[in-house]
Design a protein around this motif. Structure first.
Motif, PDB file in Angstrom:
ATOM      1  N   MET A   1      42.101  69.045  -2.065  1.00 22.46           N
ATOM      2  CA  MET A   1      42.687  67.920  -1.388  1.00 22.46           C
ATOM      3  C   MET A   1      43.471  68.448  -0.180  1.00 22.46           C
ATOM      4  O   MET A   1      44.161  69.448  -0.254  1.00 22.46           O
ATOM      5  N   ALA A   2      43.355  67.749   0.933  1.00 21.39           N
ATOM      6  CA  ALA A   2      44.025  68.167   2.168  1.00 21.39           C
ATOM      7  C   ALA A   2      45.520  67.849   2.111  1.00 21.39           C
ATOM      8  O   ALA A   2      45.949  66.912   1.452  1.00 21.39           O
ATOM      9  N   ARG A   3      46.266  68.668   2.804  1.00 18.93           N
ATOM     10  CA  ARG A   3      47.711  68.467   2.876  1.00 18.93           C
ATOM     11  C   ARG A   3      48.036  67.339   3.846  1.00 18.93           C
ATOM     12  O   ARG A   3      47.439  67.225   4.915  1.00 18.93           O
ATOM     13  N   VAL A   4      48.988  66.505   3.497  1.00 18.97           N
ATOM     14  CA  VAL A   4      49.403  65.409   4.363  1.00 18.97           C
ATOM     15  C   VAL A   4      50.599  65.887   5.189  1.00 18.97           C
ATOM     16  O   VAL A   4      51.603  66.339   4.654  1.00 18.97           O
ATOM     17  N   VAL A   5      50.466  65.796   6.507  1.00 17.41           N
ATOM     18  CA  VAL A   5      51.520  66.252   7.396  1.00 17.41           C
ATOM     19  C   VAL A   5      52.208  65.030   7.994  1.00 17.41           C
ATOM     20  O   VAL A   5      51.564  64.162   8.582  1.00 17.41           O
ATOM     21  N   ASN A   6      53.515  64.963   7.826  1.00 15.39           N
ATOM     22  CA  ASN A   6      54.287  63.863   8.382  1.00 15.39           C
ATOM     23  C   ASN A   6      54.694  64.228   9.805  1.00 15.39           C
ATOM     24  O   ASN A   6      55.524  65.109  10.020  1.00 15.39           O
ATOM     25  N   THR A   7      54.120  63.546  10.794  1.00 21.04           N
ATOM     26  CA  THR A   7      54.435  63.838  12.192  1.00 21.04           C
ATOM     27  C   THR A   7      55.643  63.044  12.683  1.00 21.04           C
ATOM     28  O   THR A   7      56.098  63.235  13.805  1.00 21.04           O
ATOM     29  N   ASN A   8      56.165  62.159  11.855  1.00 22.25           N
ATOM     30  CA  ASN A   8      57.316  61.341  12.220  1.00 22.25           C
ATOM     31  C   ASN A   8      58.570  61.957  11.604  1.00 22.25           C
ATOM     32  O   ASN A   8      59.204  61.379  10.735  1.00 22.25           O
ATOM     33  N   SER A   9      58.940  63.126  12.102  1.00 22.08           N
ATOM     34  CA  SER A   9      60.060  63.860  11.524  1.00 22.08           C
ATOM     35  C   SER A   9      61.390  63.237  11.957  1.00 22.08           C
ATOM     36  O   SER A   9      61.462  62.513  12.951  1.00 22.08           O
ATOM     37  N   PRO A  10      62.452  63.533  11.213  1.00 23.05           N
ATOM     38  CA  PRO A  10      63.766  63.003  11.584  1.00 23.05           C
ATOM     39  C   PRO A  10      64.195  63.424  12.986  1.00 23.05           C
ATOM     40  O   PRO A  10      64.807  62.638  13.713  1.00 23.05           O
TER      41      PRO A  10
ATOM     42  N   HIS B   1      63.986  60.171  19.976  1.00 22.80           N
ATOM     43  CA  HIS B   1      63.511  58.902  20.531  1.00 22.80           C
ATOM     44  C   HIS B   1      64.660  57.904  20.621  1.00 22.80           C
ATOM     45  O   HIS B   1      64.806  57.198  21.633  1.00 22.80           O
ATOM     46  N   ALA B   2      65.485  57.841  19.600  1.00 26.37           N
ATOM     47  CA  ALA B   2      66.622  56.916  19.607  1.00 26.37           C
ATOM     48  C   ALA B   2      67.624  57.304  20.695  1.00 26.37           C
ATOM     49  O   ALA B   2      68.174  56.433  21.385  1.00 26.37           O
ATOM     50  N   ILE B   3      67.848  58.589  20.887  1.00 30.67           N
ATOM     51  CA  ILE B   3      68.780  59.044  21.922  1.00 30.67           C
ATOM     52  C   ILE B   3      68.259  58.687  23.311  1.00 30.67           C
ATOM     53  O   ILE B   3      69.014  58.222  24.176  1.00 30.67           O
ATOM     54  N   ARG B   4      66.961  58.882  23.533  1.00 29.51           N
ATOM     55  CA  ARG B   4      66.377  58.512  24.833  1.00 29.51           C
ATOM     56  C   ARG B   4      66.462  57.010  25.060  1.00 29.51           C
ATOM     57  O   ARG B   4      66.734  56.557  26.179  1.00 29.51           O
TER      58      ARG B   4
ATOM     59  N   ILE C   1      69.917  57.099  14.069  1.00 33.60           N
ATOM     60  CA  ILE C   1      70.382  58.479  14.228  1.00 33.60           C
ATOM     61  C   ILE C   1      71.185  58.899  13.000  1.00 33.60           C
ATOM     62  O   ILE C   1      71.009  60.005  12.472  1.00 33.60           O
ATOM     63  N   ASP C   2      72.051  58.022  12.525  1.00 31.18           N
ATOM     64  CA  ASP C   2      72.856  58.322  11.342  1.00 31.18           C
ATOM     65  C   ASP C   2      71.959  58.614  10.137  1.00 31.18           C
ATOM     66  O   ASP C   2      72.188  59.571   9.402  1.00 31.18           O
ATOM     67  N   GLY C   3      70.919  57.823   9.961  1.00 34.88           N
ATOM     68  CA  GLY C   3      70.004  58.037   8.843  1.00 34.88           C
ATOM     69  C   GLY C   3      69.227  59.329   8.947  1.00 34.88           C
ATOM     70  O   GLY C   3      69.006  60.017   7.952  1.00 34.88           O
ATOM     71  N   THR C   4      68.825  59.690  10.161  1.00 31.71           N
ATOM     72  CA  THR C   4      68.040  60.915  10.312  1.00 31.71           C
ATOM     73  C   THR C   4      68.900  62.151  10.098  1.00 31.71           C
ATOM     74  O   THR C   4      68.390  63.174   9.652  1.00 31.71           O
ATOM     75  N   VAL C   5      70.182  62.059  10.388  1.00 27.05           N
ATOM     76  CA  VAL C   5      71.069  63.195  10.156  1.00 27.05           C
ATOM     77  C   VAL C   5      71.132  63.497   8.663  1.00 27.05           C
ATOM     78  O   VAL C   5      71.034  64.657   8.240  1.00 27.05           O
TER      79      VAL C   5
END
Length: 67
Positions: free
Chosen positions: A1-10, A16-19, A52-56
């Motif tokens: 089974m292939a590994r699932v890579v999450n490209t939507n990292s914190p 994106h939120a800062i920009r 941003i708070d959640g990703t921290v």
């Protein structure tokens, strides 16, 4: 089974939120009066700050798992 890579990292979500906040602040500074658009922009800034708070905390948990 292939590994699932999450490209939507914190980090990516945080950058994106800062920009987004920077662009909204730039546009808010150009406004001469407070109107409905300005209120919507301020609300969007608040939501970006919550993101941003959640990703921290996500980053903290990931680093704590590494030991």
């Amino acid at each position: 089974m292939a590994r699932v890579v999450n490209t939507n990292s914190p980090g990516k979500r945080r950058n994106h939120a800062i920009r987004t906040i920077a662009e909204l602040m730039r546009r808010l500074s150009q406004k001469e009066s407070i109107d409905h658009d300005a209120h919507d922009m301020a609300a969007c800034i608040v939501l970006c700050l919550k993101t941003i708070d959640g990703t921290v905390f996500e980053s903290i948990e990931a680093w704590e798992k590494r030991g």
